[in-house]
Design an enzyme around this catalytic site. Structure first.
Site, short mmCIF file in Angstrom:
data_model
loop_
_atom_site.label_atom_id
_atom_site.label_comp_id
_atom_site.label_asym_id
_atom_site.label_seq_id
_atom_site.Cartn_x
_atom_site.Cartn_y
_atom_site.Cartn_z
CB SER A 166 -48.51 21.41 90.96
OG SER A 166 -49.27 21.70 89.81
N GLY A 167 -46.91 19.87 88.39
CA GLY A 167 -46.08 20.07 87.22
C GLY A 167 -44.91 19.13 87.10
CB THR A 171 -51.43 13.78 84.88
OG1 THR A 171 -51.96 14.44 86.03
CG2 THR A 171 -52.57 13.35 83.98
CG ASN A 216 -49.06 20.62 85.17
OD1 ASN A 216 -48.86 20.54 83.98
ND2 ASN A 216 -49.39 19.59 85.92
CB SER A 219 -52.51 21.38 87.00
OG SER A 219 -52.57 21.07 88.37
CB SER A 220 -54.71 16.23 88.26
OG SER A 220 -54.26 15.43 87.20
N GLY A 443 -50.43 17.47 93.10
CA GLY A 443 -49.14 17.58 93.77
C GLY A 443 -49.13 18.66 94.84
CD GLU A 445 -51.93 23.03 93.80
OE1 GLU A 445 -52.23 22.54 92.70
OE2 GLU A 445 -52.69 23.76 94.47
#
Length: 1184
Positions: A166-167, A171, A216, A219-220, A443, A445
């Protein structure tokens, strides 16, 4: 496919940069050995800084090395040491230089820069379209272009798997790919609509599916797989989005430092005053669901602006204003529901303030009392003795809060599903031919406290890692062994054991144990999580990748050990919305809200309800199946720090990512493996055109056919291996060579067809162009003789045949006009420049000597000036017949040019301005004007003046005094002159206009080498090898040598033809020859005189030694024989086959013997062959 689309898909490759020809000796130190891939030269954006280019490398704008030695490598396969430390160090150095992309063979590694970079403009799109990987620096556009191109070439669907924690930038990488593909693919109105839907789906889905987390800012919180569907011609015709596991719990539960979904904050910030009043909106800290974390704003994010983007995206999706209002009403209702609080009286929950029920009930279209009652009670269906009964059970405070939150997140989840469904309907298509898939999923985590959501997210990432391992490490090595390819196995960690631990059915994995626990849960969930932990300990406790702790368990993922806490694990997995809540929503007065709850309630059903774990496991396996049906591409995203600051680098954090992503093993496999593999039949089908033995189809032994192809292009045997069913090519450059040779073949055939087509249909086009050009100067400027009725060819240089020049021009910029001109400097000194006009820019290309480095002293082409067409304000010319043109540039200095074919240039420039910017080129005709010159040093720009005066010659005479240039020239044809109605065919007028370009391009030969070439006479300002010059005129086909005179108009020899009384003057029914010495006239080509080797017809006059006799008079007496031997006739042998391009040329094949009549310094010799006399290229012949 249109001509522009064909040009868009055509790739230009340069064989000089390929180092895999068997006959070439490898250099002592390759660019790779020096620390990186050599780059090819680019366009100079700064007129003061030259871009130096040679045949091996180019310097590109944002990754220019400035002539210094590179400290990093573009492709980490070239690292001298393959360790995590070496990989991390290379990535760090590149990030500090703002080079965020690096290759591992075809795999792209992307480091999040945490700032905006100027590498994603139209310039980069043009640069990477059709470019080979070795030609340009690493970039995500290169991956996107490879996907799109391979889809069209192989007719196989493609996909890209973007992975990372994540981050790390997944995306934004997905958006870059979508943007690139929609830009380079063509299409009409419907295609543009599909493109808009694809692009506008991003802000809409991000508003409802993305949120700020501690790692993030965007973040998605859901996974999506976007499929863009294409026609066979490469046009987007539809698409489909599959969404996975929306993090619904975020609606009601936030961690410190995080925000809820973006749409809540966008609505509060961007709604109009009227909307805020109707929805009861106020500041975000008023709502309990938003005030938990105390974070309401994100640096760099404008929620009000993003809200307008969301509304616009809804409009593009076809969502009406009424439905948009209903969607926002549900969002506001969820916010108001968060403020409903409970207290407990006698172990029963009660709403503290019923006033908080009014507004959410009003927005949802239900009764406030029913809303309050359903929040504190629940109906259970029971059976006893064959009878069913419904029991209303009261809830405690904890259960009431759970019911409120379940209601809110269930409503939001159904709203999100509706939005995804609406997007899919907006781009639905019946065709399912080809597709390009983009996987953008949450992502990996690891938080301080990880729950059920992190468990599901990390499981999906574990599955994606398994795909990567299967396709890049495991299956590739297994394929080499199966095909009998020499190979040394490389060890790696296979995470299939971790996936089995989570999803296996026999023996049961963690998800199966969780589902069984949920199936035996009673209405009260207390103790369920502890029961789940005990079952896991008994069934998977011995697994080496599992470990228990007091309130949870640890899984040893590929990315590291993650501790999962069991709080509400079972309740979140059960993921059910109570039936009585569904019934209430189905009774809403709002039609749209009722449509979100189409559930058919079955009382007493014994079917086990689907759980969240089951859904995500099913979706993950379906996703894997979908991905394995496509040709995969990979982007591995790296997060360099937790601070989200540019140029900040956490060495240990990055090294950990490099390790768990398996980059080291990936480098080892790619270093020892093969870049390309194809089954025999597909390989032969694609490359059969390269040899006459295999084209149009090969029916013999496939291996023998492959050897024919490889030998024909001189492929080094070390660059390929032939397996049992497939052929393997080692380096990407070798594959690019195959593609280049193939495209050259197709390009040759296409040009033959185009030449025939244009020759047949060119009459009206030539006449139209001449009239269009003439109208621009009619009654405003005198015309030169021989300029009215010539045909327009556009490119008089042959840019695409000159690699050193064509490499400076972006691939998508079609050359509309090209000519070598004279440019005047500040001292009125004339300097040669190649003027190149494209659809977007005007280039002036000159030559300089490299001042330092290994190429010192070498003359190279550079862009001296680049002018964007939209910045050209006007052009100034005189009223006389000269060729001076002054180009005015907005907010910049002017360029004074001597353009021999000025009328055609002005016409093309005016046409491009009308097509691109809907404006015409202002033309100013005056006989004296002033202009600004370029600033140099401290001296300033200055102003110069040009004055035109009448003279006696047709060629201009230039003289300068101080800052004034005087141009003296005689009168030409009247300004009212117009082109004739009858088309005049001019044989290759390009050679007349431009003495630099070769008359003919030597064709390629089967041995891979072109014959030697002759050049024109060398020009003082342009030292260069001499190409083949224009042909001399055949003097013995009708005219005497004595008829050649030198005229002051052209300053070159001119042929004066004999003209019988009553014949029209030259230029009306005669045609211009492309002689190096200027225009010469000869008889019309539709009635040529017979070749001198044949006896002339009786009614044709014969031209002899100054005597003209009629063919029907008495014969001349023969000369008596004095016994002298006959002189030996010189002969030449053809080294190569040649097909005549004109009627005065001879065709011959390799080995033919011809009689040599006359040699000429231009490189065209006059020969006799089989009773005909004509021109032959000297570089194809050898004296005997």
């Amino acid at each position: 496919m249109s001509e522009d689309d064909q040009r868009r898909h055509r790739r230009h490759r340069h064989s000089k940069s390929m180092r895999f020809f068997k006959k070439e000796a490898p250099p002592s130190s390759t660019p790779q050995q020096q620390g990186g891939r050599a780059k090819k030269g680019g366009v100079n954006h700064n007129n003061n800084v030259p871009v130096i280019e040679d045949s091996r490398k180019q310097v590109y704008h944002w990754q220019s090395e400035g002539g210094t030695k590179k400290s990093t490598v573009d492709d980490m396969v070239l690292l001298t040491k393959i360790t995590e430390s070496a990989i991390t160090d290379n990535l760090k150095k590149r990030l500090l230089e703002d080079k965020i992309y690096t290759y591992i063979g075809p795999v792209l590694v992307a480091v999040n820069p945490f700032k905006q970079l100027p590498y994603f403009s139209e310039r980069e799109i043009e640069m990477y379209q059709g470019a080979a990987q070795y030609e340009v620096p690493p970039h995500i556009y290169a991956v996107a272009d490879t996907m799109y191109r391979n889809m069209l070439i192989d007719n196989d669907s493609q996909c890209v798997i973007i992975s990372g924690e994540s981050g790390a930038g997944k995306t934004v990488s997905a958006k870059f790919i979508m943007n690139y593909i929609t830009k380079v693919s063509g299409g009409g109105k419907r295609v543009q609509e599909v493109k808009n839907v694809i692009l506008e789906s991003n802000p809409l889905l991000e508003a409802f599916g993305n949120a700020k987390t501690i790692r993030n800012n965007n973040s998605s919180r859901f996974g999506k797989y976007i499929e863009i569907q294409f026609s066979r011609g490469g046009e987007p015709i539809g698409g489909k989005i599959s969404n996975f596991l929306l993090e619904k719990s975020r609606v009601h539960s936030l961690n410190d430092g995080e925000r809820n979904f973006h749409i809540f904050y966008q609505l509060i910030s961007g709604a109009s005053a009227e909307m805020k009043e109707s929805l009861g909106l106020t500041t975000p800290d008023y709502y309990a669901y938003l005030s938990q974390s105390g974070v309401y704003r994100v640096d760099g994010t404008n929620d009000a602006h993003d809200f307008q983007e969301t509304l616009r995206a809804m409009q593009v999706m076809g969502i009406t204003n009424e439905v948009q209002h209903d969607i926002l009403t549900i969002v506001a209702a969820i916010l108001h529901m968060s403020n409903i609080a409970f207290s407990e009286v006698n172990n029963q929950a009660q709403v503290i303030d019923p006033a908080y029920l009014e507004f959410p009930a009003y927005l949802l279209g239900i009764d406030p009392q029913i809303l309050g009652h359903k929040l504190v009670s629940r109906i259970f269906d029971s059976k006893w003795g064959g009878k069913s009964d419904r029991i209303d059970v009261t809830l405690n405070t904890e259960q009431a809060q759970f019911t409120r939150d379940a209601w809110a997140k269930g409503l939001y989840a159904r709203l999100f599903d509706y939005i995804v469904e609406t997007v899919n309907k907006a781009m639905v298509t019946d065709s399912d031919e080809l597709s390009t898939g983009i996987l953008d999923i949450y992502g990996f985590e690891i938080f301080g406290r990880n729950g059920f959501e992190q468990f599901c997210i990390n499981y999906v990432n574990e599955k994606l890692q398994q795909i990567f391992i299967e396709l890049t490490l495991k299956s590739e090595q297994e394929e080499y062994q199966a095909e009998g390819i020499q190979w040394s196995p490389i060890q790696y960690f296979d995470n299939k054991v971790v996936c089995d631990l989570i999803e296996s059915k026999r023996p049961p994995g963690i998800m199966c144990i969780l589902d069984d626990t949920c199936a035996t849960m009673s209405a009260v969930s207390q103790g369920a999580d502890e029961d789940f932990l005990r079952k896991m300990e008994s069934q998977v406790g011995n697994n080496p990748h599992y470990q228990k702790f007091s309130n949870g368990f640890v899984i040893k993922h590929y990315a590291g050990n993650v501790s999962y806490h069991l709080d509400s694990f079972c309740e979140k997995n059960r993921d059910v919305l109570f039936q009585d809540i569904i019934e209430v929503m189905q009774s809403s007065t709002n039609t749209f809200i009722r449509s979100l709850f189409p559930d058919v309630i079955q009382v007493g059903s014994k079917t086990r309800p689907s759980t969240a774990g089951t859904k995500i496991r099913t979706q993950a396996n379906e996703l894997v199946t979908t991905l394995t049906k496509c040709v995969p591409h990979y982007i591995r995203c790296i997060k360099p720090n937790e601070s989200k600051k540019p140029h900040d680098w956490d060495d240990q954090m990055v090294k950990h990512q490099v390790e768990y992503l398996g980059l080291k093993e990936n480098i080892k496999v790619k270093r020892a493996g093969f870049a390309y593999r194809r089954p025999f039949d597909k390989f032969l089908q694609r490359y059969a055109i390269l040899t006459k033995e295999t084209f149009p189809a090969w029916h013999g032994d496939p291996i023998q056919g492959i050897h024919f192809i490889m030998r024909n292009i001189n492929m080094d045997p070390g660059q390929y291996q032939i397996g049992r069913t497939k052929v393997f090519v080692k380096d990407p450059e070798s594959l690019y060579m195959l593609e280049e040779c193939r495209e050259r073949k197709f390009d040759h055939y296409a040009r033959v067809i185009q030449k025939t087509f244009r020759k047949y249909f060119s009459n009206q086009r030539y006449l139209k162009e001449r009239r269009e050009a003439s109208c621009l100067v009619h009654n405003r400027k005198e015309r030169r003789s021989n300029s009215l009725n010539r045909n327009f060819y556009g490119d008089y240089i042959g840019v695409e045949y000159k690699q050193r020049i064509s490499s400076l021009i972006p691939r998508r910029e079609k050359v509309e006009f090209a000519l070598t001109v004279d440019k005047f400097d500040r001292r009125f000194k004339r300097m040669k420049r190649d003027l190149i006009l494209t659809k977007s820019n005007l280039y002036l290309v000159g030559r300089v000597k490299v001042q330092k480095g290994p190429e010192k002293g070498k003359v190279v082409d550079i862009i001296k000036r680049k002018i964007e067409l939209e910045n050209i304000s006007q052009a100034t010319l005189s009223t006389l017949q000269d060729d001076i043109v002054l180009i005015h540039v907005r907010n910049d200095y002017e360029s004074l040019l001597d353009i021999r074919l000025k009328t055609e240039f002005i016409m093309v420039l005016n046409r491009k301005l009308k097509e691109r910017f809907n404006k015409e080129l202002p033309l100013n005709f005056v006989n004296n004007f002033e202009y600004r010159v370029k600033k140099t040093g401290w001296g300033g720009g200055g102003v110069k003046k040009v004055v035109f005066v009448e003279g006696n010659t047709s060629e201009p005479v230039f003289s300068s005094s101080g800052s004034v240039l005087t141009v003296k020239i005689g009168h030409g044809l009247p300004a009212s002159s117009e082109p004739g109605l009858q088309r005049v065919i001019t044989p290759d007028i390009r050679m007349l206009a431009n003495q630099r370009a070769p008359t003919r391009r030597a064709p390629s030969h089967s041995n891979g080498h072109a014959p030697p070439r002759f050049d024109r006479a060398q020009r003082p300002s342009y030292p260069s090898p001499a190409p083949v010059g224009p042909r001399p005129t055949l003097t013995n086909i009708g005219y005497n040598h004595s008829a050649v005179t030198r005229t002051p108009e052209m300053g070159r020899p001119r042929m004066e033809p004999p003209r019988a009384p009553g014949m029209p003057p030259p230029g009306i029914n005669t045609m211009i020859s492309n002689s190096p010495t200027g225009p010469q006239f000869r008889l019309p080509r539709n009635n040529p005189p017979p070749p001198p080797s044949e006896p002339p017809p009786d009614d044709t006059p014969t031209i002899g030694q100054g005597t003209l006799r009629s063919g029907n008079g008495p014969p001349l007496p023969s000369r008596p024989d004095i016994g002298r031997p006959k002189p030996k006739i010189p002969q030449v042998k053809a080294l190569y086959s040649y097909d005549a391009h004109d009627t005065d040329e001879l065709s011959f094949v390799e080995g033919d013997v011809l009689q040599l009549v006359r040699e000429d310094a231009s490189g065209w010799w006059t020969c006799k062959f089989r009773g005909r006399q004509g021109f032959c290229p000297a570089n194809y012949l050898q004296r005997i």
